[in-house]
Design a protein around this motif. Structure first.
Motif, PDB file in Angstrom:
ATOM      1  N   LYS A 208     -10.633  24.998 -80.908  1.00 18.39           N
ATOM      2  CA  LYS A 208     -10.806  23.565 -80.534  1.00 18.39           C
ATOM      3  C   LYS A 208     -12.133  22.963 -81.907  1.00 18.39           C
ATOM      4  O   LYS A 208     -12.205  22.206 -82.327  1.00 18.39           O
TER       5      LYS A 208
ATOM      6  N   ILE B 198      -6.403  20.732 -87.007  1.00 18.98           N
ATOM      7  CA  ILE B 198      -6.968  21.325 -85.893  1.00 18.98           C
ATOM      8  C   ILE B 198      -5.449  21.399 -85.277  1.00 18.98           C
ATOM      9  O   ILE B 198      -5.206  20.584 -85.270  1.00 18.98           O
TER      10      ILE B 198
ATOM     11  N   GLY C 255      -2.693  20.812 -82.395  1.00 17.30           N
ATOM     12  CA  GLY C 255      -2.734  19.921 -81.025  1.00 17.30           C
ATOM     13  C   GLY C 255      -3.032  18.440 -81.544  1.00 17.30           C
ATOM     14  O   GLY C 255      -2.859  17.068 -80.839  1.00 17.30           O
ATOM     15  N   SER C 256      -3.986  18.770 -82.958  1.00 19.49           N
ATOM     16  CA  SER C 256      -4.576  16.943 -83.171  1.00 19.49           C
ATOM     17  C   SER C 256      -4.223  17.007 -84.959  1.00 19.49           C
ATOM     18  O   SER C 256      -4.849  16.115 -85.288  1.00 19.49           O
ATOM     19  N   GLU C 257      -3.060  17.103 -84.642  1.00 18.25           N
ATOM     20  CA  GLU C 257      -2.560  16.957 -85.933  1.00 18.25           C
ATOM     21  C   GLU C 257      -2.289  14.972 -86.569  1.00 18.25           C
ATOM     22  O   GLU C 257      -2.168  14.791 -87.664  1.00 18.25           O
ATOM     23  N   ALA C 258      -3.055  14.537 -85.695  1.00 18.02           N
ATOM     24  CA  ALA C 258      -2.467  12.874 -86.117  1.00 18.02           C
ATOM     25  C   ALA C 258      -4.100  13.037 -86.405  1.00 18.02           C
ATOM     26  O   ALA C 258      -4.423  11.547 -87.164  1.00 18.02           O
ATOM     27  N   VAL C 259      -4.554  13.278 -87.034  1.00 19.48           N
ATOM     28  CA  VAL C 259      -6.008  12.975 -87.123  1.00 19.48           C
ATOM     29  C   VAL C 259      -6.359  13.672 -88.815  1.00 19.48           C
ATOM     30  O   VAL C 259      -6.051  15.785 -88.571  1.00 19.48           O
ATOM     31  N   ASP C 260      -6.358  13.376 -89.851  1.00 13.59           N
ATOM     32  CA  ASP C 260      -6.317  14.224 -90.738  1.00 13.59           C
ATOM     33  C   ASP C 260      -7.106  13.972 -91.320  1.00 13.59           C
ATOM     34  O   ASP C 260      -8.378  13.196 -91.474  1.00 13.59           O
ATOM     35  N   THR C 261      -8.272  15.525 -91.641  1.00 13.41           N
ATOM     36  CA  THR C 261      -9.736  15.820 -91.886  1.00 13.41           C
ATOM     37  C   THR C 261      -9.686  16.435 -93.346  1.00 13.41           C
ATOM     38  O   THR C 261      -8.169  17.171 -94.125  1.00 13.41           O
TER      39      THR C 261
ATOM     40  N   PHE D 104      -8.216   8.455 -88.458  1.00 15.48           N
ATOM     41  CA  PHE D 104      -7.791   8.339 -87.753  1.00 15.48           C
ATOM     42  C   PHE D 104      -6.273   7.725 -87.449  1.00 15.48           C
ATOM     43  O   PHE D 104      -6.438   6.824 -88.085  1.00 15.48           O
TER      44      PHE D 104
END
Length: 114
Positions: free
Chosen positions: A2, A38, A40-46, A114
């Motif tokens: 996480k 992360i 499961g959170s691929e829509a957030v690009d970091t 985002f």
């Protein structure tokens, strides 16, 4: 997992070549980076983004937060005043923000889209 940690992001090596950016008739800036996802959170690009000196246009299609960890320059949003930045500054971009980047000293930033 996480939580992902980017230790000493100013020293991260093995950045990928993401190409060049520049205006016609100018020396293009080199753009490199390293994306962190992360599961499961691929829509957030970091990730970590670095750009050598140069001037280029960019439109931010999604909302973005960026924190500069080295370098300096400016961003001029279309129809607005120029914003100067240096290491330690943070910028928040609304979705669909376009404008002109001018990188004076190689800049490196941590970004979240985002």
């Amino acid at each position: 997992m996480k939580v992902q940690q980017i230790k000493q992001a100013v020293d991260v090596t093995a950045l990928e070549d993401w190409g060049a950016a520049g205006l016609p008739g100018t020396e293009p800036a080199r753009v490199t980076g390293r994306q962190y996802v992360i599961p499961g959170s691929e829509a957030v690009d970091t990730g970590v983004f670095e750009c050598s000196p140069g001037t280029y246009r960019r439109s931010v299609k999604q909302a973005e937060v960026m924190h500069f960890i080295k370098g300096s320059g400016s961003f001029t949003p279309d129809g607005e005043d120029t914003i100067r930045f240096t290491a330690g500054d943070t910028l928040f971009f609304e979705a669909n923000t376009g404008g002109l980047w001018n990188v004076d000293d190689t800049m490196r930033k941590i970004y979240v889209i985002f």
